[in-house]
Design a protein around this motif. Structure first.
Motif, PDB file in Angstrom:
ATOM      1  N   ASP A  83     110.230 -43.803 142.522  1.00  0.00           N
ATOM      2  CA  ASP A  83     108.853 -43.971 142.984  1.00  0.00           C
ATOM      3  C   ASP A  83     108.601 -43.254 144.317  1.00  0.00           C
ATOM      4  O   ASP A  83     107.923 -43.780 145.206  1.00  0.00           O
ATOM      5  CB  ASP A  83     108.496 -45.454 143.117  1.00  0.00           C
ATOM      6  CG  ASP A  83     108.252 -46.092 141.744  1.00  0.00           C
ATOM      7  OD1 ASP A  83     108.148 -45.342 140.758  1.00  0.00           O
ATOM      8  OD2 ASP A  83     108.154 -47.323 141.667  1.00  0.00           O
ATOM      9  N   GLY A  84     109.177 -42.073 144.468  1.00  0.00           N
ATOM     10  CA  GLY A  84     108.892 -41.235 145.633  1.00  0.00           C
ATOM     11  C   GLY A  84     109.600 -41.650 146.917  1.00  0.00           C
ATOM     12  O   GLY A  84     109.327 -41.087 147.982  1.00  0.00           O
ATOM     13  N   PHE A  91     109.356 -26.176 146.350  1.00  0.00           N
ATOM     14  CA  PHE A  91     108.098 -26.911 146.194  1.00  0.00           C
ATOM     15  C   PHE A  91     107.381 -26.258 145.012  1.00  0.00           C
ATOM     16  O   PHE A  91     106.908 -25.142 145.105  1.00  0.00           O
ATOM     17  CB  PHE A  91     107.282 -26.764 147.474  1.00  0.00           C
ATOM     18  CG  PHE A  91     106.173 -27.743 147.572  1.00  0.00           C
ATOM     19  CD1 PHE A  91     106.216 -28.754 148.525  1.00  0.00           C
ATOM     20  CD2 PHE A  91     105.086 -27.684 146.716  1.00  0.00           C
ATOM     21  CE1 PHE A  91     105.191 -29.680 148.603  1.00  0.00           C
ATOM     22  CE2 PHE A  91     104.062 -28.598 146.789  1.00  0.00           C
ATOM     23  CZ  PHE A  91     104.110 -29.600 147.738  1.00  0.00           C
ATOM     24  N   LYS A 125     115.062 -34.250 149.166  1.00  0.00           N
ATOM     25  CA  LYS A 125     115.209 -35.549 148.487  1.00  0.00           C
ATOM     26  C   LYS A 125     116.567 -36.158 148.805  1.00  0.00           C
ATOM     27  O   LYS A 125     117.599 -35.510 148.620  1.00  0.00           O
ATOM     28  CB  LYS A 125     115.073 -35.368 146.972  1.00  0.00           C
ATOM     29  CG  LYS A 125     113.705 -34.866 146.544  1.00  0.00           C
ATOM     30  CD  LYS A 125     113.596 -34.739 145.035  1.00  0.00           C
ATOM     31  CE  LYS A 125     112.187 -34.322 144.631  1.00  0.00           C
ATOM     32  NZ  LYS A 125     112.028 -34.138 143.179  1.00  0.00           N
ATOM     33  N   VAL A 176     110.931 -29.401 149.001  1.00  0.00           N
ATOM     34  CA  VAL A 176     110.979 -30.864 148.972  1.00  0.00           C
ATOM     35  C   VAL A 176     112.424 -31.269 149.260  1.00  0.00           C
ATOM     36  O   VAL A 176     113.360 -30.740 148.650  1.00  0.00           O
ATOM     37  CB  VAL A 176     110.527 -31.421 147.603  1.00  0.00           C
ATOM     38  CG1 VAL A 176     110.477 -32.939 147.636  1.00  0.00           C
ATOM     39  CG2 VAL A 176     109.162 -30.867 147.218  1.00  0.00           C
ATOM     40  N   GLN A 233     111.828 -39.144 150.030  1.00  0.00           N
ATOM     41  CA  GLN A 233     111.445 -37.745 149.782  1.00  0.00           C
ATOM     42  C   GLN A 233     110.588 -37.213 150.918  1.00  0.00           C
ATOM     43  O   GLN A 233     109.747 -37.929 151.454  1.00  0.00           O
ATOM     44  CB  GLN A 233     110.612 -37.658 148.514  1.00  0.00           C
ATOM     45  CG  GLN A 233     111.348 -38.140 147.304  1.00  0.00           C
ATOM     46  CD  GLN A 233     110.779 -37.576 146.033  1.00  0.00           C
ATOM     47  OE1 GLN A 233     109.791 -36.862 146.062  1.00  0.00           O
ATOM     48  NE2 GLN A 233     111.388 -37.891 144.926  1.00  0.00           N
ATOM     49  N   GLY A 249     116.813 -43.053 145.001  1.00  0.00           N
ATOM     50  CA  GLY A 249     115.452 -42.490 144.944  1.00  0.00           C
ATOM     51  C   GLY A 249     114.710 -42.894 143.682  1.00  0.00           C
ATOM     52  O   GLY A 249     115.196 -42.682 142.582  1.00  0.00           O
TER      53      GLY A 249
HETATM   54  P1  ADP Z   1     111.283 -40.318 142.161  1.00  0.00           P
HETATM   55  O1  ADP Z   1     112.607 -39.918 141.606  1.00  0.00           O
HETATM   56  O2  ADP Z   1     111.364 -41.032 143.465  1.00  0.00           O
HETATM   57  O3  ADP Z   1     110.390 -40.977 141.149  1.00  0.00           O
HETATM   58  P2  ADP Z   1     110.360 -37.658 141.767  1.00  0.00           P
HETATM   59  O4  ADP Z   1     111.461 -36.722 142.056  1.00  0.00           O
HETATM   60  O5  ADP Z   1     110.058 -37.969 140.341  1.00  0.00           O
HETATM   61  O6  ADP Z   1     110.551 -39.001 142.581  1.00  0.00           O
HETATM   62  O7  ADP Z   1     109.041 -37.138 142.458  1.00  0.00           O
HETATM   63  C1  ADP Z   1     107.846 -37.890 142.444  1.00  0.00           C
HETATM   64  C2  ADP Z   1     106.668 -36.941 142.428  1.00  0.00           C
HETATM   65  O8  ADP Z   1     106.691 -36.104 143.586  1.00  0.00           O
HETATM   66  C3  ADP Z   1     106.661 -35.991 141.258  1.00  0.00           C
HETATM   67  O9  ADP Z   1     106.131 -36.586 140.113  1.00  0.00           O
HETATM   68  C4  ADP Z   1     105.772 -34.882 141.810  1.00  0.00           C
HETATM   69  O10 ADP Z   1     104.419 -35.249 141.801  1.00  0.00           O
HETATM   70  C5  ADP Z   1     106.238 -34.785 143.241  1.00  0.00           C
HETATM   71  N1  ADP Z   1     107.362 -33.831 143.364  1.00  0.00           N
HETATM   72  C6  ADP Z   1     108.675 -34.132 143.330  1.00  0.00           C
HETATM   73  N2  ADP Z   1     109.444 -33.017 143.442  1.00  0.00           N
HETATM   74  C7  ADP Z   1     108.592 -31.980 143.566  1.00  0.00           C
HETATM   75  C8  ADP Z   1     108.769 -30.557 143.709  1.00  0.00           C
HETATM   76  N3  ADP Z   1     109.969 -30.005 143.790  1.00  0.00           N
HETATM   77  N4  ADP Z   1     107.652 -29.799 143.798  1.00  0.00           N
HETATM   78  C9  ADP Z   1     106.408 -30.358 143.754  1.00  0.00           C
HETATM   79  N5  ADP Z   1     106.185 -31.676 143.623  1.00  0.00           N
HETATM   80  C10 ADP Z   1     107.249 -32.486 143.527  1.00  0.00           C
END
Ligand code: ADP
Length: 373
Positions: A151-152, A183, A144, A142, A155, A149
């Motif tokens: 709510d996704g 991931f 980022k 993933v 990413q 960042g």
């Molecule tokens: P944000 O900071 O934008 O809220 P997150 O980093 O919390 O985003 O990621 C949102 C969602 O994406 C997580 O809750 C998960 O479902 C998925 N996700 C994020 N990082 C990973 C990862 N390294 N591996 C698998 N899924 C991930």
């Protein structure tokens, strides 16, 4: 310090941001004779229930006129947060906000403090992103963006060379640092809501199972049944809160893979996965946050029943049949947009199974054609 109730009637609490988190903070804090000043536009949910509402450009006036400043969102109002910090009124402390400004700093902090997190590398340009994704993760990772960042946003989920090649043009256009991480093939996602006081008193609510879709929370419920995993989460939360010398409520999100618990991220504020505490716990996360800010005793975090929550996303007019299964919280936002959190339904039950069944029913009622996020 010894407080009496009358002392509270002179206390003004300032909240930066007037969304649903601020709204619930004010409504829960109203049990006490406190005044709440909110900074946001007048139609924001929390502004409508505040004692006074200040526009964002009036932040100095608002901060000067309150005793303590907290926030419901850490990604905005940088100047206001800094000003509140300079005036020695900001809680939780600026350190936790600063970790959230740059995703890579948060990850490095975890590493330095022995907090388990997905394996990651920091990339400074698109070539480095590509090289790390290929060499370290074999195109399964993933990517980022480091700033802004939530709510996704920002990413990129990469599962193959094809995915990487098709994302790289977009990534090229973003001038930022990137975190490239493994991931995680998790069994489930979970979170914990923790509270810490000025004196270092630390409590948590029981962790919950979370269902996220496209980076946004759809529902959660708990307590999770694995006590070993729960214990690990409590330990991690304590280490994180102590090392930040934290005051207030925080939410920490995890990936659970077998016996392993990895921190995805934390939020230095009340959290969407803690909404269920309004109905399933003796004291809600919102009330406990206010209590912690004021140096009051922290309320009991024990659950009175199993509980959960379903977010109402992007709907202007949800069916009231959901009331058959739970309690509706409607934030009164002016406009429904895709993915926007418009309200939520809290659910309680004697068993996890009962809660989960009710969640399924509410999901069917809210999203009869499936989620469109
Ligand atoms: P944000 O900071 O934008 O809220 P997150 O980093 O919390 O985003 O990621 C949102 C969602 O994406 C997580 O809750 C998960 O479902 C998925 N996700 C994020 N990082 C990973 C990862 N390294 N591996 C698998 N899924 C991930």
């Amino acid at each position: 310090m010894k407080f009496f109730l009358q002392d509270l009637s002179r206390v003004r609490v300032g909240i930066l941001g007037g969304g649903q988190l601020g709204w619930m903070m004010v409504l829960e804090g109203r049990k006490y004779p406190l005044k709440f000043y909110v900074m946001d536009s007048p139609e924001a949910p929390a502004c409508k229930v505040a004692d006074r509402c200040f526009k964002p450009d009036e932040y100095k006036e608002m901060i000067d006129s309150v005793d303590v400043v907290t926030f419901e969102f850490e990604h905005v109002y940088e100047e206001a947060l800094r000003y509140a910090y300079e005036k020695d009124k900001l809680l939780p402390t600026i350190e936790s906000v600063e970790l959230k400004r740059q995703r890579w700093k948060e990850r490095v902090f975890y590493k330095e403090h022995g907090i388990p997190t997905p394996r990651f590398f920091i990339a400074h340009d698109v070539e480095e992103v590509y090289r790390i994704a290929k060499n370290e993760f074999d195109y399964k990772c993933v990517i980022k963006q480091s700033t802004g960042g939530y709510d996704g946003k920002g990413q990129f989920f990469i599962k193959s060379k094809n995915d990487l090649d098709s994302s790289i043009d977009v990534i090229k256009k973003i001038s930022d640092v990137f975190v490239v991480e493994e991931f995680v093939e998790f069994d489930y996602e979970a979170s914990i809501i923790a509270i810490r006081t000025f004196d270092g008193v630390f409590k948590t609510y029981p962790p919950t199972y979370n269902r996220n879709e496209k980076g946004i929370l759809v529902y959660n419920y708990g307590p999770i049944s694995n006590t070993y995993i729960s214990m690990k989460m409590v330990e991690i939360a304590k280490r994180l809160a102590d090392s930040l010398n934290y005051v207030g409520v925080m939410g920490i999100e995890f990936f659970v893979r077998g016996d392993e618990v990895l921190v995805n991220e934390f939020a230095p504020r009340v959290h969407n996965t803690g909404h269920y505490t309004l109905d399933a716990a003796f004291t809600s996360q919102f009330e406990n946050h206010v209590r912690a800010l004021l140096g009051l005793e922290i309320g009991e975090t024990k659950l009175l029943s199993c509980g959960g929550m379903v977010n109402i996303l992007g709907l202007a007019n949800p069916p009231l049949e959901v009331l058959k299964y739970g309690k509706l919280y409607w934030y009164g936002k002016n406009e429904a947009r895709k993915r926007r959190k418009m309200g939520h339904v809290n659910i309680v039950g004697e068993t996890l199974e009962e809660v989960k069944n009710k969640i399924d029913k509410v999901m069917e009622l809210l999203y009869p054609n499936g989620l469109d996020l």
